[in-house]
Write a protein that holds these residues in place. Structure first.
Motif, mmCIF file in Angstrom:
data_model
loop_
_atom_site.group_PDB
_atom_site.id
_atom_site.type_symbol
_atom_site.label_atom_id
_atom_site.label_comp_id
_atom_site.label_asym_id
_atom_site.label_seq_id
_atom_site.Cartn_x
_atom_site.Cartn_y
_atom_site.Cartn_z
ATOM 1 N N THR A 188 0.871 -1.142 0.434
ATOM 2 C CA THR A 188 0.087 -0.050 -0.354
ATOM 3 C C THR A 188 0.866 1.479 0.000
ATOM 4 N N LEU A 197 -8.832 -10.311 0.708
ATOM 5 C CA LEU A 197 -9.779 -8.697 0.881
ATOM 6 C C LEU A 197 -10.191 -8.080 2.095
ATOM 7 N N GLN A 216 -9.190 -5.486 5.040
ATOM 8 C CA GLN A 216 -7.887 -4.660 4.741
ATOM 9 C C GLN A 216 -8.840 -3.161 4.610
ATOM 10 N N MET A 231 -9.390 0.786 4.250
ATOM 11 C CA MET A 231 -9.492 1.668 3.050
ATOM 12 C C MET A 231 -8.428 2.401 2.805
ATOM 13 N N THR A 259 -5.968 0.983 1.968
ATOM 14 C CA THR A 259 -5.226 -0.131 1.042
ATOM 15 C C THR A 259 -6.237 -0.636 -0.402
ATOM 16 N N TRP A 260 -7.368 0.487 -0.138
ATOM 17 C CA TRP A 260 -7.993 -0.098 -1.504
ATOM 18 C C TRP A 260 -8.111 0.918 -1.794
#
Ligand SMILES: Nc1ncnc2c1ncn2[C@@H]1O[C@H](COP(=O)(O)OP(=O)(O)OP(=O)(O)O)[C@@H](O)[C@H]1O
Ligand SMILES: Nc1ncnc2c1ncn2[C@@H]1O[C@H](COP(=O)(O)OP(=O)(O)OP(=O)(O)O)[C@@H](O)[C@H]1O
Ligand SMILES: [Mg+2]
Ligand SMILES: [Mg+2]
Lengths: 373, 344, 311, 544
Positions: free
Chosen positions: C22, C149, C152, C154, C156-157
């Motif tokens: 990230t 997923l 994780q 936010m 990272t998203w």
């Protein structure tokens, strides 16, 4: 074609040009000073704001390094390594190769110098020279890797040098902690080098305590002059300059661009290797973990500050080391904390290449003169 | 340079002895230097010293000149410094400034004067070293008992334990060697001890990486992880919360220093290496003129310089039986009937 | 060896890759935007650090994680603008200015933390909290994907959305179009009336925002506090990813992800009985080899290399 | 756009404008110029006279040191091209200003991109460009990347860029330097249409014939000053030239017939697969010492590739090339240079010069490691400077000092630096690509003389040019390239007309294999491609 009425105007142009050039040089110099003063002034404000006594702090910072001969020695010793590292990146920079690999090269140089100076018994003069040579060779080899990758394959040199740094620093760390660690010692460092391999301390010459400063200083000056001659007075230097300026032109003109690039890396690497040797043979007398500190990186600042001109690198190196030494003394002698010292150094670094000020002035002068006539 | 201390070399105007703590690194490491600083600050308050701190930073090129400068200035009576890295500097400087006193913690100078330093046999240097391997031993012993007895709630099925040292250097390795010895002594298998170093650019200051490594160790089945990595260890406590596992603290009582209750709850105990206490004690002795200069003082469990935290939280998590066994193991070490192997 | 393979295909490992990658992804995209705008951003490290520090401090004092994160990103944006101003208004060398900003961030954050909390180490004494994690209702129940997923952070998203976002920005929007023109041929852009400096300022602000997000992730996602110099060289790895990725969004994405994967792998392999220093060279050695192979293939196909904006 | 124009008054004007560059060069001196709306005004003058500088001030790229710029009848302060564009001024720069990695269409729309809500509509960009190209007769490939297309197409892209903005004042700084006659015709037609629509056009060219053809009035500059403005109808090429240089100047090149000696350049079965651009197929020809062989062809039909292959910058796929008996296969560029090849490249900005380096350094790239400049590994700056001073004098390069960076030279003077370097090397084979691109009439004549002198001194000269007049004036023999193939060979250029050559260039006619290879030694007929017909199906008229 040469006997046109233009001749008159041309000679006027020529005169004008010469005058302007001379004036530009003077303006450049004085404005560099002015920028440094401006940077110091901002540092002054920072100290005021953070509640420190700026006058006392600056006194410590600006006169501190000359206070005692030992501190002069500390400054010169630091400047020697820093300048060598600045020189080592200035050469690839001249070929417009952004080599950030001084770190890997300085460690390789240090390892090579130590390997010879610790383990190989040699007669007196050779005991100094052979490790130096070994270090230069090792540094050059370490420079050759990214150089060849760039020149032959087109691999990006920023990535290659950064990766190589990460690898070499870790391998160095392993060696100093492991195989090369002095047997029986609890502290982490290698065995000391043999007496004969040490670079003679300047204190021996001048009879006053000069700390770890040593004849490496002269080695550094010689290197700078040699590199300046290389750049301005040899065909290889010319090829490096043209390659940096416009590689397509260089190639068109019959210069083997890959070779010029490789050479710039190799030469730079050799100089960084010498810096490693200086650390081993002159400063520490052995290998220590993290022995180059942050100097490899600050060498980049020094090189760019000097616009990659080897002779100016010496001046920039002395200047920057003075700041480093002064900052440390300021932190010791006054209440200014390390954090603020770092901030002030940052401000100076930020502003010291601001060329716009001198340029503005130059333009104003040019305009005023144009208006007069 | 010169031989220092020509004028006004006794005490400060205030009459208080002045200590100058020279740190080859920075404060804020939450362990070693902070502990030393706390101890000396306490001495300043309780014992009437004056304290000044000089931080040299992590750039090693600045250390030697920094120490020289610190020693040459005439603004101290006692210069305190720590770690093996600086033994040679102290060994050089002590003879040059015979009127000053030097305290070196966590490493001894070379009192024999054989390798070129300590030309005056370092008569004005007091060194103190710590048997951190003994602390490690107890940690390992306790860890194995906890997993063997399945005392850790939620981790009963796990057999492994993790140690996360910052880097592989002797002082740190001493903890690890002791840990393994204790683990084995308690009946554990070597292969159940996972050891992973933080390494990288900031081994003692990269909590993100510390968290990642701890998470991986918990993922590999560690019931508890013991970080010996300064600030990087802060990541371990966070990962222990999300993994619902356990930790040991190191150097200082981390149940006290942590702020988050969930994180506190993961700390079974802390293995203390009390640099600050040792310095405070030195300050006390020096006031009484009973501090032994010219020799190294090695302190460990027996001197309470190394130990573990036995508080309510500990009692809550660790069954009585285990606590007794641990106490017995500690006693054996104290009495000398067990010698813990060392990394030195 | 089998255990290695088990590790690599475990969902924990894949989740770790996303986490570790990230900050690299975000910072690398920050570096990419600046590079394409024609100003090398060596200050990524300093921007991350300032954002991490500001985020943790503001969140701690205000009690609002969102406000903290926004302020963190804002400070990084300001540093980006400062870098642009130094370059464009004062004619400073971008690399030196970047190094200066890194120094400034290192000293400034340490000073701020010390003077506010009287702690030289960091903000671990302050309760700052961390940014929320995202749990998509549907995904969680899918076997492996769900474990990787779900949960994780936010950020990272956001980091993974940054790749399509930057690609879209560069190749679809007017701003990206002009940004690329400005970075490649400022004279040409100026000659058609594009306000070159404005575009560069905007580019550097965006660059700072991305790096800032990376920093905020470190102190408010990865862990929940700030520690002095906690970026630990990640900005430079990100810079390497920018060039390794050939200055193209998806290339940079792969490079940064690769660094994340290699580091996560080194973490997983770290308990092996090999000198730890040597284990930690694995990611870098792999990169070096990959770089050479990739360059060799490109060369064989007769393609040329992107060049840096600086020098 | 086009805000606030006064109704009366000139469209553009300069009042007592002076410009001194930062390095002290005074490029424009007290110029007063007024151009009324709807006029095509040519501006002529020697290289370095200050034409481009004056135009840059109209376009906001440079600011006057003193004096006033008027656009649309009002004094304006132009802070940058943005403000000039807002006032309706468009400009085609002498040195191309394109983004290399962008497509032609993207370059054309840059700054005024079609599309909504901040997005760029690439399809619309391509369509607009294609439409514009068709209207103006300037053929481009909208989807091709600019760094992969020919210089001519780049030039056309530049013009399209300006047209696309629908400016009220259009400044064209040497737009025709690399256009073919046909393209120039089309451009002129377009410009006239625009003028008739009320546009004001400022047109700079060194081709006085073009100036006479297109302009309404001509302003002449000399050494920074405006020396006069005359109605085109009243001017002849000769009178204009005389005004420019301040004395009478003959424009004809006298050229003794060639006396070709032994073959210097020998090309056989040369083929080259270009990754981008035009490939070459089965070329075979000779150039003898002491002759000038011209290469004609529509731009982009393989001339650049041929020149670069011969100069060693690209490696041929098959075939042999030898120069003075040396087989150049496997040699690098340096090897080619050592074999005696000189090369004037078509794009002086790309590889002809290192713009930030001094003139002196630019003049020695091919000889920096040889006496007298370097001895025993030492380069002598004094010798480099002397060498530069000699060439500056000899080639009348207008500059105050050899240490001036090439970037600060006017376009024509840059070209002179390159020609001076290549000719002074005394090459055995000289490949001259667009040698007179952007040089003034005087310099053009001078370069012609030099080329002929080089020929007479025994050099083999391969002359590549988009300017047919120039080719016919200089070539002893002429080859025609189309689609990378040789389609015409004229061993005698006397009496040859541009029109006739044009037919070959367009593929309307072509010579048969026998004539193309006549007199060449060891040609194996099998290896030679027998059809000279291009892929575009223009083979109606098959043979001569
Ligand atoms: N990179 C280069 N580009 C162009 N010419 C070169 C280059 N390197 C060497 N030369 C020239 O090629 C010739 C061969 O000389 P030589 O092989 O001795 O090279 P050199 O000058 O010693 O350089 P190097 O040390 O790189 O081999 C010389 O004329 C030399 O100047
Ligand atoms: N950026 C610059 N800096 C300094 N001097 C310059 C610069 N640009 C041009 N000059 C000088 O100004 C003078 C006029 O240059 P300009 O480009 O206007 O000439 P020009 O008439 O367009 O010539 P050409 O026909 O060769 O294009 C020349 O002497 C040139 O050297
Ligand atoms: Mg011009
Ligand atoms: Mg050689």
């Amino acid at each position: 074609m040469t006997t046109t009425p233009m001749t008159l105007i041309e000679s006027e142009d020529r005169r004008e040009y010469r005058v302007t050039r001379r004036r530009d040089l003077a303006v450049d110099l004085s404005m560099t000073l002015a920028t440094i003063l401006a940077a110091l002034a901002i540092g002054f404000l920072v100290m005021l704001v953070t509640g420190n006594d700026p006058v006392k702090a600056y006194e410590a910072m600006l006169t501190g390094p000359l206070d005692r001969s030992f501190r002069v020695g500390r400054w010169l010793e630091d400047a020697t390594t820093l300048t060598l590292l600045g020189l080592s990146v200035a050469i690839p920079f001249r070929a417009r190769q952004i080599s950030l690999g001084a770190e890997s090269q300085v460690y390789a140089g240090a390892l090579a110098a130590a390997a010879v100076a610790v383990f190989l018994p040699l007669p007196p003069v050779a005991a100094v020279l052979v490790p130096l040579f070994a270090a230069a060779t090792a540094g050059a080899g370490m420079g050759f890797v990214p150089g060849a990758m760039k020149a032959r394959l087109g691999a990006n040199e920023i990535v290659a040098t950064l990766m190589l740094n990460a690898i070499v620093v870790r391998v160095y760390d392993y060696l100093v902690n492991g195989p090369l660690k002095e047997p029986g010692s609890s502290a982490v460092h290698s065995r000391s080098i043999q007496q004969d391999s040490a670079l003679t301390p300047l204190s021996d010459w001048f009879g006053i305590p000069l700390g770890r400063a040593n004849i490496g200083l002269f080695l550094m000056l010689l290197t700078a002059i040699a590199l300046w001659l290389l750049i301005t007075r040899t065909p290889l230097g010319y090829r490096i300059r043209m390659t940096g300026s416009n590689p397509d032109f260089a190639e068109y003109g019959g210069i083997r661009v890959p070779r010029a690039i490789e050479w710039s890396f190799v030469i730079g690497g050799a100089v960084a290797g010498l810096a490693g040797a200086h650390l081993v043979q002159g400063v520490y007398g052995r290998l220590e973990p993290g022995l180059a500190g942050s100097l490899a990186f600050e060498g980049i600042v020094v090189a760019l500050l000097a616009r990659n001109n080897p002779l100016v690198v010496v001046v920039a190196g002395l200047f920057y080391s003075y700041l480093r030494a002064g900052g440390d003394i300021m932190e010791q002698q006054t209440d200014v904390g390390t954090e603020i010292v770092v901030v002030i150094q940052a401000v100076i670094v930020l502003l010291v290449t601001a060329q716009a000020l001198p340029d503005l002035l130059k333009r104003r002068i040019a305009r005023r003169q144009a208006g007069v006539r | 340079g010169g031989s220092g201390g020509d004028e006004n070399s006794g005490a400060a105007a205030s009459g208080k002895p002045r200590i100058k703590l020279v740190i080859n690194g920075g404060l804020g490491d939450k362990s070693f230097f902070d502990s030393a600083y706390e101890g000396l600050k306490k001495a300043e308050k309780d014992l009437g010293y004056e304290l000044k701190v000089v931080e040299l930073g992590s750039d090693r090129t600045k250390w030697e000149p920094g120490f020289e400068d610190a020693a040459s200035a005439d603004d101290y009576d006692i210069l305190a410094a720590g770690t093996f890295e600086v033994t040679d500097y102290i060994g050089e400087l002590a003879p040059q400034f015979p009127d000053k006193k030097f305290w070196l913690f966590d490493a001894p100078v070379d009192y024999t004067g054989k390798n070129g330093t300590c030309s005056n046999k370092c008569e004005n240097v007091y060194s103190v070293t710590f048997k951190q391997n003994e602390g490690g031993y107890l940690a390992g012993f306790l860890a194995e008992k906890l997993v063997a007895e399945k005392s850790l709630k939620g981790a009963e099925s796990l057999k492994k334990v993790g140690v996360m040292p910052g880097v592989k250097i002797p002082v740190i390795e001493d903890f690890v060697v002791g840990f393994k010895a204790g683990f084995k002594e308690a009946g554990g298998r070597n292969s159940d001890v996972l050891v992973q170093y933080v390494g990288g650019d900031k081994p003692f200051g990269d909590p993100a990486k510390g968290k990642e490594i701890s998470t991986a160790m918990y993922g590999q089945g560690a019931a508890l992880v013991w970080p010996v990595a300064g600030l990087s260890g802060l990541g371990t406590f966070e990962s222990a919360v999300s993994a619902e596992r356990y930790t040991f603290g190191v150097d200082s009582d981390q149940y006290q220093t942590l702020t988050d209750q969930a994180q506190k709850d993961t700390v079974v105990t802390s293995i203390l290496k009390n640099v600050g206490n040792a310095l405070y004690k030195a300050a006390q002795d020096d006031r009484k003129d009973s501090l032994k200069y010219g020799a190294v003082d090695t302190v460990g469990l027996a001197d309470d310089a190394v130990g573990y935290v036995d508080d309510d939280h500990f009692k809550e998590l660790v069954p009585q039986k285990t606590r007794t066994e641990l106490q017995e193991a500690a006693d054996k070490v104290k009495s000398g009937s067990v010698t813990v192997p060392s990394a030195f | 060896m089998n255990s290695v393979i088990d590790v690599v295909f475990s969902s924990a490992f894949l989740a770790a890759v996303l986490r570790v990658a990230t900050p690299y992804l975000l910072a690398a995209f920050g570096g990419l935007v600046a590079e394409r705008a024609g100003i090398s951003n060596i200050a990524l490290e300093g921007q991350m650090l300032s954002a991490a520090c500001t985020g943790a401090l503001v969140a701690g004092y205000s009690g609002s994680v969102a406000v903290g994160a926004l302020c963190g990103v804002a400070v990084a944006v300001l540093l980006g603008l400062l870098l642009a101003a130094l370059r464009l208004e004062l004619g400073a060398d971008a690399i030196i200015a970047g190094i200066g900003l890194n120094l400034l961030a290192s000293g400034g954050t340490a000073y701020a933390v010390y003077s506010l909390l009287d702690d030289k180490g960091g903000t671990s004494g302050l309760k700052s909290g961390s940014l929320p994690t995202v749990t998509l209702p549907g995904i969680e129940s899918i076997p492996v994907v769900g474990e990787v997923l779900s949960g994780q952070n936010m950020v990272t998203w956001l980091a993974f959305l940054a790749a399509p976002f930057v690609a879209w920005l560069f190749y679809r929007t007017r701003f990206g179009f002009r940004l690329r023109a400005v970075g490649e041929m400022p004279d040409a852009a100026a000659s058609v009336g594009i306000p070159v400096r404005h575009v560069q300022y905007a580019g550097l602000a965006l660059s700072g925002a991305l790096a800032g997000l990376a920093g905020v992730f470190l102190s408010m996602g990865y862990v929940s506090f700030f520690v002095r110099d906690m970026t630990a060289g990640r900005g430079f790895i990100a810079l390497a990813a920018v060039f390794l990725g050939g200055l193209r969004p998806w290339g940079v994405f792969l490079a940064a992800l690769g660094f994340g994967a290699a580091e996560a792998l080194a973490v997983q392999l770290g308990t092996m009985d090999v000198p730890p220093q040597l284990v930690s060279t694995i990611p870098y050695a792999m990169t070096l080899v990959a770089l050479a192979l990739y360059a060799w293939r490109r060369k064989r196909r007769g393609l040329t290399q992107e060049t840096a904006a600086s020098l | 756009m086009n805000e606030s124009w006064a109704d009366a008054g000139p469209a553009v004007a300069a009042h007592a404008v002076t410009k001194t560059y930062g390095n002290g060069v005074r490029a424009v001196r007290g110029v007063d110029l007024e151009v009324p709306s709807g006029e095509i005004r040519a501006v002529v003058g020697e290289n370095g006279a200050g034409k481009s500088t004056l135009m840059k001030m109209f376009y906001g790229l440079e600011q006057p040191s003193s004096g006033e710029i008027l656009i649309g009848g009002r004094p304006r302060v132009l802070r940058g091209p943005g403000s000039a564009i807002a006032l309706g001024v468009g400009m085609v720069h002498q040195n191309l200003m394109l983004v290399p990695s962008f497509t032609v269409a993207q370059n054309v729309v840059l700054g005024v991109e079609p599309g909504q809500r901040g997005l760029v509509d690439s399809r619309a960009a391509v369509e607009t460009t294609a439409l514009l190209a068709e209207e103006s007769g300037l053929a481009v490939d909208p989807k091709a990347r600019v760094d992969e297309v020919s210089v001519g197409m780049r030039q056309r892209t530049e013009i399209l860029k300006a047209l696309h903005r629908r400016a009220r004042v259009l400044i064209l700084d040497e737009p025709t330097a690399v256009l073919t006659p046909q393209e120039t015709e089309d451009l002129f037609a377009a410009v006239r249409r625009l003028r008739d629509g009320g546009m004001t056009v400022l047109f700079i060219s060194h081709k006085l014939r073009e100036v006479r053809e297109i302009s309404d009035k001509v302003s002449v500059m000399r050494a920074g000053s405006l020396v006069g403005t005359v109605a085109t109808a009243d001017a002849t090429e000769r009178s204009l030239a005389a005004m420019m240089v301040g004395r009478d100047l003959s424009l004809d090149v006298d050229r003794a017939p060639a006396r070709p000696a032994e073959v210097t350049l020998r090309v056989r079965d040369l083929a080259y697969d270009a990754p981008t651009g035009q490939s070459l197929h089965g070329l075979g020809f000779d150039v003898a010492a002491g002759e000038i062989v011209g290469v004609a062809g529509i731009e982009g039909h393989g001339q650049s590739e041929l020149a670069e292959v011969l100069a060693g910058l690209r490696r041929p796929t098959t075939g042999t090339v030898s120069v003075g008996g040396t087989d150049t296969a496997g040699l690098d560029v340096a090897g080619h240079r050592r074999a005696g090849i000189g090369y004037v490249p078509e794009d002086r900005l790309y590889n002809g010069a290192a713009l930030d380096e001094s003139i002196a350094d630019n003049l020695v790239v091919d000889r920096h490691d040889r006496p007298p400049l370097a001895r025993r590994g030492v380069l002598h700056p004094g010798a480099v400077r002397t060498h530069a001073e000699r060439l500056i004098e000899e080639y009348a390069i207008r500059t105050p000092d050899p240490s001036v960076p090439v970037r600060a030279l006017s376009g024509g003077n840059m070209q002179k630096v390159i020609v001076a370097r290549e000719l002074s090397a005394g090459p055995r084979l000289l490949i001259a690509s667009q040698v007179t691109r952007g040089v003034d009439v005087g310099a053009m004549r001078f370069m012609y003389e030099r080329l002929v002198a080089a020929r007479d001194a025994g050099a083999a000269v391969l002359l590549i040019s988009a300017d047919l007049t120039e080719l016919l004036a200089l070539s002893d023999r002429l080859l025609v390239l189309k689609d990378g193939r040789l389609v015409g060979r004229f061993d005698d250029t006397a009496g040859l007309t541009e029109k006739r050559v044009g037919l070959y260039m367009l593929g309307v006619e072509h010579h048969d294999q026998e004539q193309l290879t006549a007199g060449l030694d060891d040609v194996e007929p099998d290896d030679v491609e027998s059809d000279g017909v291009g892929p575009d199906g223009s083979g109606e008229a098959s043979a001569v």
